[in-house]
Design an enzyme around this catalytic site. Structure first.
Site, PDB file in Angstrom:
ATOM      1  N   HIS A 197      -3.493 -15.685  -7.476  1.00  0.00           N
ATOM      2  CA  HIS A 197      -4.679 -16.033  -6.657  1.00  0.00           C
ATOM      3  C   HIS A 197      -5.772 -16.816  -7.388  1.00  0.00           C
ATOM      4  CE1 HIS A 197      -6.120 -12.456  -8.684  1.00  0.00           C
ATOM      5  NE2 HIS A 197      -5.519 -11.611  -7.877  1.00  0.00           N
ATOM      6  N   ASN A 245       0.008  -1.726  -7.469  1.00  0.00           N
ATOM      7  CA  ASN A 245      -1.167  -0.846  -7.507  1.00  0.00           C
ATOM      8  C   ASN A 245      -1.204   0.108  -6.316  1.00  0.00           C
ATOM      9  OD1 ASN A 245      -1.731  -2.965  -5.742  1.00  0.00           O
ATOM     10  ND2 ASN A 245      -3.914  -2.980  -6.191  1.00  0.00           N
ATOM     11  N   ASP A 256      -2.025 -12.911  -1.163  1.00  0.00           N
ATOM     12  CA  ASP A 256      -2.782 -11.755  -1.656  1.00  0.00           C
ATOM     13  C   ASP A 256      -3.163 -10.840  -0.482  1.00  0.00           C
ATOM     14  OD1 ASP A 256      -3.950  -9.949  -3.351  1.00  0.00           O
ATOM     15  OD2 ASP A 256      -5.696 -11.179  -3.848  1.00  0.00           O
ATOM     16  N   ASN A 275     -11.392 -10.524  -4.113  1.00  0.00           N
ATOM     17  CA  ASN A 275     -11.447 -10.769  -5.543  1.00  0.00           C
ATOM     18  C   ASN A 275     -10.182 -11.500  -5.973  1.00  0.00           C
ATOM     19  OD1 ASN A 275     -12.248 -10.725  -8.182  1.00  0.00           O
ATOM     20  ND2 ASN A 275     -11.554  -8.634  -8.571  1.00  0.00           N
ATOM     21  N   ARG A 317       0.791  -1.252   0.000  1.00  0.00           N
ATOM     22  CA  ARG A 317       0.000   0.000   0.000  1.00  0.00           C
ATOM     23  C   ARG A 317       0.816   1.291   0.000  1.00  0.00           C
ATOM     24  NH1 ARG A 317      -4.169  -2.605  -1.941  1.00  0.00           N
ATOM     25  NH2 ARG A 317      -5.453  -3.703  -0.444  1.00  0.00           N
TER      26      ARG A 317
HETATM   27 ZN   LIG Z   1      -5.602  -9.523  -7.953  1.00  0.00          ZN
HETATM   28 ZN   LIG Z   2      -3.539  -8.805  -5.335  1.00  0.00          ZN
END
Ligand SMILES: [Zn+2]
Ligand SMILES: [Zn+2]
Lengths: 435, 328
Positions: free
Chosen positions: A233, A95, A309, A282, A65
C-alpha cells in the site's frame, strides 16, 4: 462439463493476446483459446460485445479478519466480497487473532476457504511470532502449510535486523517479504496525512517521509540480502521515487498501490462529510502531488500491482471520534470500478496494463497459479464490463463491513461475472451474462 | 430586547439578519456578516450583564446541556452564566475521559441525552471533530466549546469582540498570535475569524509548533518574535502545555521564555496602544511575563468578562435559528 465463452474480448498479457477469442473451459481447466471454436457439446455462454474476458483478478492485500474478528469479516464473507469484486483469489494478511504465525492458523484459514468455496485464498504468514517484532515466526512451516509470503502488516517489521533476517530466510524459500513501510517514531500518534487539511481539521499528521523511510530501509535490506522485498500500500511520492531508483539499480523490489490512493486525496477528510472515519486509513490519504505520483507510477510501470488493503471494520468501531476510529476501509468491491473509471477511461492505462496490475503481476510476485488463460491453467476467469454504469451502495456490499468512502459513487466499469476453477461463483444480474 | 441597534462605529461589515445554522461547530462555517451579527448582538447582551437584574426571558423553557469531556472551569462557567442570564434551564455534565473508556461511545452518550429532549448541547471534547460527529446524530443544536486541536469558536468571537470594543474595527489591524500554534484550537478559530474580517494576521512560534501549510490560511508565519510583534495592534499569547512540551518541542521552558516569552522589552516594538490578550489559563514566566499580563495594555480580564456576553449572543441567535427551521 464444458463451457464455451463466446464473443468476448480476451486480454491475456502473459500470452500476448488481446482480441476477440472464444475460451473453452473443460472442467476446472482452460482447454482452448481461439477464434470461432466449435461448440462440440459445450454449454455456450454468449459474452456481450465489448465485455472483457481476463485471467482471474488476484488481490494480494486483504484482511479477512478470521480467526478472531468475525464481527468484521469472515473468510466466507470476505471471499464473497472478493468474487463480487471480480477477484478469483485473495492473499490474506496475518494480523488475525491469533496471529497467523504457525501452521495451525494457516490450515484453519485454508479450511474455512475450502468451506466457503468461492475465491481461492492464499494466506500470508507473520514475520515474527505473534507479530511482536522479536523472534522470527516458523517461516518454513508456514510456507509448507500454504503461506505464500510473510509480513508483519498492520505494523512495520520492528527492526532493520529482523527485516534482514526475514528477507534472508524468506529468500531461501523463494517467497517475498511484504512490508507495511512506516517509521513509527515519525508516525507518532498521527491519524491523517500531515498537510493543510489535517492542520485545518486539527488532526495529528503523518508525513509522507514516514512511509518513505520504511521503503528505503527495506530496499537497502533487499540489496543486502538479495531477496525479494515487496512494498505494501504505497501512498507517498517519495516512496515511488525510492522504488523507481531501486528498480533502476536492479534491486529485487516490487510495490502495490491501493485504489483509494490513486483516487482520493486528504481533501476528503473535510468534505463531503467532515471527519468521515471512512477516510481514515494507514497509510493515510495524501495530498494531490502524492496521488498524482501514484498515477504516474502506475502508468510508467514503477507500480507492479493494484491491491486493495481491504480492511473491514464494524460500523460501531468506525462511528466514533476520528482519532479513536480504527484505520482502514473495505476495497474488494470497489476496486474494479475505480480502476476502470479513474485509470482506464481517463486514458492513463490500457486494458492490457490493467490486467497486468490486477492479475499477472500479483500471480508472479506471490508465485501463485493464475494470471493467465494458458491452455491447461486453472479456469479462473473474470468477465468485466468496461462500460457498465455502477453505483456503489455501501449497504449492498457482500463484505460484512460497510466502511467505504465511495458510498453513492457512480462510476463507469464493473464486474459481469467471476469464474473460479470453471465454476461461476458470481454473476452480476445488472450486466447480462447468462452463466 | 433588541438586536437592531448596533453601536455606531463597530467598523464591521453589514451583519446578516439571522444565524441560519443548526449548530455552531466552528468559525469555518460563518460568513463575515454572521460574525458581525454575533458581535453586534453581544453588545446588547453585555448591556444586560451591567443591569442590576441580569436576566432576560429569551431562552425561557429551553434546555441547554453543557457536556464537558475535558475539565474547563473557565469556559463551562462562562456558558453557564450566559445560559442563566437568558433564563434557560441548564444542566452541566462533566465526564472524566476515564469513564469513556469503559465502552459507552460519544454517540451513546448523545443518544441518551437526546432522549431527554434538550434544545442545545454545548460540547467540550478532546477529539477534533467530536462536535461534527455529535451534530450528525443529534437534533439538538450543538455549540462547540472546544474540540481537540480543531476549533474553539466562542473564544475567537469573544477575542474579536474585545478587540472591536477597544479598536472599533478588525480590518487592517496587525494581530500577532504567539505560542503553541500546532495544538491550539484557539489559533485555528482566531485565524479563520480574523482573516475573514480583514485583519493582518501573523503567527509565531518555534518551527516545531507551527502547523503544516499554515500560510494557506492567509496568515504570515515566522519564528522571529520581533518580526511578529513589530507594529502590532494586538499581541495574543497562546498557552504552552507544560507537561508534554519540554524537551520534545523545545529544549526547556527557560529557553522558551528567553526566545518567545512576551516581555515589556519586546513589546516596545509594538504599537504603543497594543492590546495584550491571552485565552487562559496563563503560564506566567513562560509565554508571558507577569508585568505584561498585569500591565495597563492587558485586556485579559476583559476577555473573560466578554465571554459571557458573546456566549449569550451565540445561544440567543442559535435558538432563533432553531425556531426558524421549525417554522419552515
Ligand atoms: Zn498495512
Ligand atoms: Zn493491510
Amino acid at each position: 462439463m464444458k463451457r464455451l465463452l463466446k464473443g468476448g474480448r480476451v486480454i491475456d498479457p502473459a500470452n500476448g493476446l488481446d482480441g476477440e477469442f472464444d475460451v473453452l473451459i473443460d472442467g476446472d481447466r482452460i482447454a482452448r483459446v481461439g477464434k470461432g471454436l466449435p461448440i462440440d457439446g459445450a454449454e455456450v455462454v454468449e459474452i456481450p460485445a465489448g465485455f472483457l474476458v481476463t485471467p482471474g483478478l488476484i488481490d494480494i492485500h486483504v484482511h479477512l479478519r478470521e480467526p478472531g474478528q468475525e464481527h468484521k469479516e469472515t473468510v466466507a464473507t470476505g471471499t464473497a466480497s472478493a468474487v463480487a469484486g471480480g477477484f478469483t483469489a485473495v492473499a490474506c494478511m496475518p494480523n488475525t487473532s491469533p496471529v497467523n504465525d504457525n501452521a495451525n492458523v494457516t490450515s484453519f484459514i485454508l479450511g474455512k476457504a475450502a468451506e466457503a468455496n468461492l475465491a481461492r485464498v492464499y494466506p500470508i504468514g507473520a514475520v515474527s511470532r505473534g507479530q511482536k517484532g522479536e523472534l522470527l515466526a516458523d517461516i518454513a512451516e508456514l510456507h509448507k502449510a500454504g503461506c505464500v509470503a510473510i509480513t508483519d502488516d498492520g505494523h512495520p517489521t520492528a527492526t532493520a535486523l529482523l527485516l534482514r533476517r526475514a528477507l534472508e530466510y524468506a529468500g531461501m524459500l523463494g517467497i517475498p517479504v511484504i512490508e507495511h513501510c512506516e517509521d513509527t517514531s515519525l508516525k507518532g500518534d498521527g491519524v491523517a496525512h500531515e498537510g493543510f487539511h489535517a492542520a485545518a481539521l486539527g488532526l495529528r499528521g503523518i508525513p509522507g517521509a514516514c512511509e518513505a523511510m520504511g521503503v528505503e530501509r527495506g530496499i537497502l535490506m533487499a540489496e543486502l540480502t538479495n531477496s525479494h522485498f515487496h512494498v505494501a500500500h504505497m501512498s507517498a511520492r517519495a516512496s515511488i521515487r525510492g522504488v523507481r531508483k531501486a528498480k533502476e539499480a536492479g534491486i529485487s523490489v516490487s510495490c502495490e498501490v491501493a485504489p483509494h490512493h490513486f483516487t482520493l486525496t486528504d481533501e476528503a477528510l473535510g468534505t463531503p462529510i467532515p471527519y468521515d472515519t471512512n477516510t481514515k486509513m494507514n497509510p493515510p490519504l495524501r495530498e494531490a502531488a502524492d496521488r498524482d505520483a501514484m498515477i504516474r507510477g502506475i502508468q510508467d510501470g514503477t507500480v507492479d500491482v493494484i491491491a486493495t488493503d481491504h480492511a473491514p471494520h464494524h460500523l460501531d468501531e468506525k462511528n466514533v471520534e476520528f482519532d479513536r476510529a480504527p484505520f482502514g476501509i473495505v476495497g474488494l468491491e470497489t476496486c474494479v470500478p475505480l480502476t476502470f473509471d479513474r485509470l482506464v477511461h481517463t486514458g492513463i492505462i490500457g486494458l492490457r496494463r490493467m490486467v497486468e496490475l490486477l492479475s499477472l503481476n500479483p500471480s508472479r510476485i506471490l508465485h501463485v497459479p493464475g494470471g493467465t488463460l494458458s491452455v491447461g491453467a486453472a479456469a479462473d476467469i473474470s468477465i468485466l464490463a468496461p462500460d457498465l454504469a455502477v453505483r456503489i451502495d455501501a449497504r449492498a456490499l457482500r463484505s460484512k463491513s460497510k466502511n467505504t468512502p465511495f458510498d453513492g459513487w457512480e462510476m463507469r466499469g464493473g464486474v459481469a461475472a467471476t469464474i473460479v476453477g470453471g465454476r461461476p461463483v458470481y454473476v452480476n444480474p445488472a450486466a447480462g451474462v447468462a452463466l | 430586547m433588541s438586536t437592531e441597534a448596533p453601536e455606531q462605529g463597530m467598523g464591521l461589515p453589514p451583519a446578516t439578519s439571522a444565524l441560519r445554522h443548526k449548530d455552531l461547530l466552528g468559525i469555518d462555517q460563518l460568513s463575515a456578516g454572521e460574525i458581525a451579527l454575533v458581535l453586534e448582538t453581544a453588545v446588547a447582551m453585555k448591556e444586560i450583564g451591567s443591569r442590576s437584574i441580569k436576566k432576560v426571558p429569551a431562552l425561557r423553557g429551553k434546555t441547554v446541556v453543557n457536556l464537558f469531556f475535558e475539565p474547563s472551569t473557565r469556559t463551562r462557567t462562562s456558558f453557564e452564566i450566559a445560559e442563566k442570564r437568558l433564563s434557560a434551564d441548564t444542566l452541566s455534565i462533566a465526564i472524566a475521559s476515564s469513564s469513556v473508556v469503559k465502552g459507552e461511545t460519544l454517540i451513546d452518550t448523545a443518544r441518551n441525552l437526546e432522549a431527554m429532549n434538550p434544545d442545545m448541547i454545548v460540547l467540550r471534547h478532546a477529539s477534533s471533530g467530536a462536535c461534527h460527529l455529535l451534530s450528525r446524530f443529534c437534533r439538538s443544536a450543538i455549540i462547540n466549546a472546544g474540540d481537540g486541536m480543531h476549533e474553539h469558536p466562542t473564544q475567537a468571537l469573544l477575542d474579536a469582540f474585545t478587540i472591536v470594543e477597544r479598536r472599533k474595527r478588525l480590518a487592517g489591524l496587525k494581530v500577532a498570535i504567539i505560542g503553541d500554534l500546532l495544538h491550539s484550537r484557539v489559533l485555528r478559530s482566531n485565524i479563520l475569524l480574523l482573516t475573514k474580517m480583514g485583519a493582518d494576521v501573523w503567527v509565531c512560534g518555534p518551527p516545531t509548533l507551527i502547523p503544516t501549510d499554515v500560510t494557506r490560511f492567509g496568515v504570515r508565519a515566522t519564528s522571529r518574535v520581533d518580526e511578529a510583534v513589530r507594529d502590532a495592534d494586538v499581541v495574543m499569547l497562546l498557552r504552552i502545555q507544560l507537561e508534554r512540551m519540554e524537551g520534545a518541542f523545545f529544549p526547556s521552558l527557560r529557553e522558551y521564555f528567553e526566545v518567545f516569552g512576551m516581555t515589556e522589552a519586546r513589546l516596545a516594538l509594538a504599537r504603543p496602544d497594543v492590546l495584550i490578550m491571552h485565552p487562559g489559563p496563563m503560564n506566567r514566566g513562560v509565554e508571558i511575563a507577569s508585568e505584561v499580563a498585569d500591565g495597563p495594555r492587558s485586556v485579559i480580564l476583559d476577555q473573560v468578562a466578554n465571554g459571557v456576553a458573546v456566549r449569550m449572543a451565540v445561544l440567543y441567535l442559535l435558538a432563533g435559528g432553531v425556531e426558524h427551521e421549525e417554522a419552515a
